[in-house]
Design an enzyme around this catalytic site. Sequence first.
Site, PDB file in Angstrom:
ATOM      1  N   ASP A 145      97.618   2.791  46.043  1.00 13.24           N
ATOM      2  CA  ASP A 145      96.739   1.896  45.453  1.00 13.24           C
ATOM      3  C   ASP A 145      95.901   1.423  47.007  1.00 13.24           C
ATOM      4  O   ASP A 145      96.315   1.583  47.715  1.00 13.24           O
ATOM      5  CB  ASP A 145      97.510   0.374  45.020  1.00 13.24           C
ATOM      6  N   GLY A 160      94.864   4.120  38.444  1.00 15.55           N
ATOM      7  CA  GLY A 160      93.879   3.595  39.391  1.00 15.55           C
ATOM      8  C   GLY A 160      92.425   3.620  38.796  1.00 15.55           C
ATOM      9  O   GLY A 160      92.005   4.335  38.078  1.00 15.55           O
ATOM     10  N   ASN A 183      92.687   1.762  24.311  1.00 15.93           N
ATOM     11  CA  ASN A 183      92.145   1.370  23.162  1.00 15.93           C
ATOM     12  C   ASN A 183      90.617   1.291  23.241  1.00 15.93           C
ATOM     13  O   ASN A 183      90.010   1.243  21.908  1.00 15.93           O
ATOM     14  CB  ASN A 183      92.889  -0.008  22.487  1.00 15.93           C
ATOM     15  N   TYR A 196      83.259   0.555  30.446  1.00 14.34           N
ATOM     16  CA  TYR A 196      84.905   0.954  30.792  1.00 14.34           C
ATOM     17  C   TYR A 196      85.364   1.862  29.817  1.00 14.34           C
ATOM     18  O   TYR A 196      86.067   3.020  29.963  1.00 14.34           O
ATOM     19  CB  TYR A 196      85.744  -0.561  30.718  1.00 14.34           C
TER      20      TYR A 196
HETATM   21  C1  15L Z   1      92.446  -2.455  28.563  1.00 12.65           C
HETATM   22  O1  15L Z   1      92.075  -1.348  28.546  1.00 12.65           O
HETATM   23  C2  15L Z   1      92.688  -3.237  29.711  1.00 12.65           C
HETATM   24  O2  15L Z   1      93.074  -2.369  31.045  1.00 12.65           O
HETATM   25  C3  15L Z   1      93.668  -4.452  29.773  1.00 12.65           C
HETATM   26  O3  15L Z   1      93.345  -5.187  30.955  1.00 12.65           O
HETATM   27  C4  15L Z   1      93.612  -5.209  28.359  1.00 12.65           C
HETATM   28  O4  15L Z   1      92.288  -5.956  28.606  1.00 12.65           O
HETATM   29  C5  15L Z   1      93.463  -4.373  27.302  1.00 12.65           C
HETATM   30  O5  15L Z   1      92.886  -3.244  27.223  1.00 12.65           O
HETATM   31  C6  15L Z   1      93.322  -5.026  25.917  1.00 12.65           C
HETATM   32  O6  15L Z   1      92.290  -4.558  25.239  1.00 12.65           O
HETATM   33  O7  15L Z   1      93.863  -6.057  25.914  1.00 12.65           O
END
Ligand code: 15L
Length: 276
Positions: free
Chosen positions: A31, A68, A108, A132
């Site tokens: 990390d 990461g 997701n 993201y």
């Molecule tokens: C994600 O991909 C995130 O990394 C996590 O922090 C949450 O926000 C999650 O999705 C989510 O959809 O709850």
Amino acid sequence: MKTILITGAAGDVGTHLRRELARKYRIRASDLRPLKKIAQETYVRADVSRMADALRITKGVDAVVHLGGYSVEGPWEGILSANIIGCYNVFEAARRNGVKRIIFPTSNHAVGFYPRAQTIDHRVYIKPDSRYGVSKVFGEALGSLYADKYGMQFLMIRIGNVNPAPIDKRRLSIWISPRDIAQLVTIGVEHPDIRFEIVYGISANERAWYDNSNAFRLGYEPQDNSETCAAEVLAKEKPGGDPIAEKYQGGVFCAAEEVPNPAPLPKKRAKGRKRR
Ligand code: 15L
């Protein structure tokens, strides 16, 4: 005993995985941030947006779990450096070091613009809900390329939300417990026939939006189900909310420009230190 590298090991998911997998694997935890050791493990500080760091940490491991990066929606600059350049560096460094197995916790949010009314499986077209989400799709595409072109093996886990318990109505559908995500990662490390597979990282939730048959085909037997917490979670739910966020699986990521980032951006490079 196999050695696995976990990048982003100081984050929530990394910390759960280190705890769950400590007795099964020799763990190299990397990390940017300092890490509080929780078991027998080796900590290596690394900034994977630098190829030299990625090459150093992937040397001599049997598999990589690449967590990461930026874990929520945020500014393009941060996503580009941590998630896109970082992901490329880790996959490419693994290839150069002869590491064949990569478990990529995608999200997701790679398919977050599917409506909640629809059940989707691992074959649906991508529908990212954020920059993201796009960065996670990039990782999926890069993994597909490296599997086909270089014969590497990838398990892509589209994670819902890893937590000891589901935290709200949306997460009742996408929650995964720490022991269930550890089981999926173990399948990714051990399954003999993985080439390039996409599965959903969720527990056996009754309210799931995903047909997770590909995970079951690979032997996944989730132990937990969010329904045991449903009454308690729903009692705390506030009515209303953003109609876009309520309509789509990705929730607030579909509507917001930024979601608070639990992981800091990489520190500014010292003067004269060149990126390689
Ligand atoms: C994600 O991909 C995130 O990394 C996590 O922090 C949450 O926000 C999650 O999705 C989510 O959809 O709850």
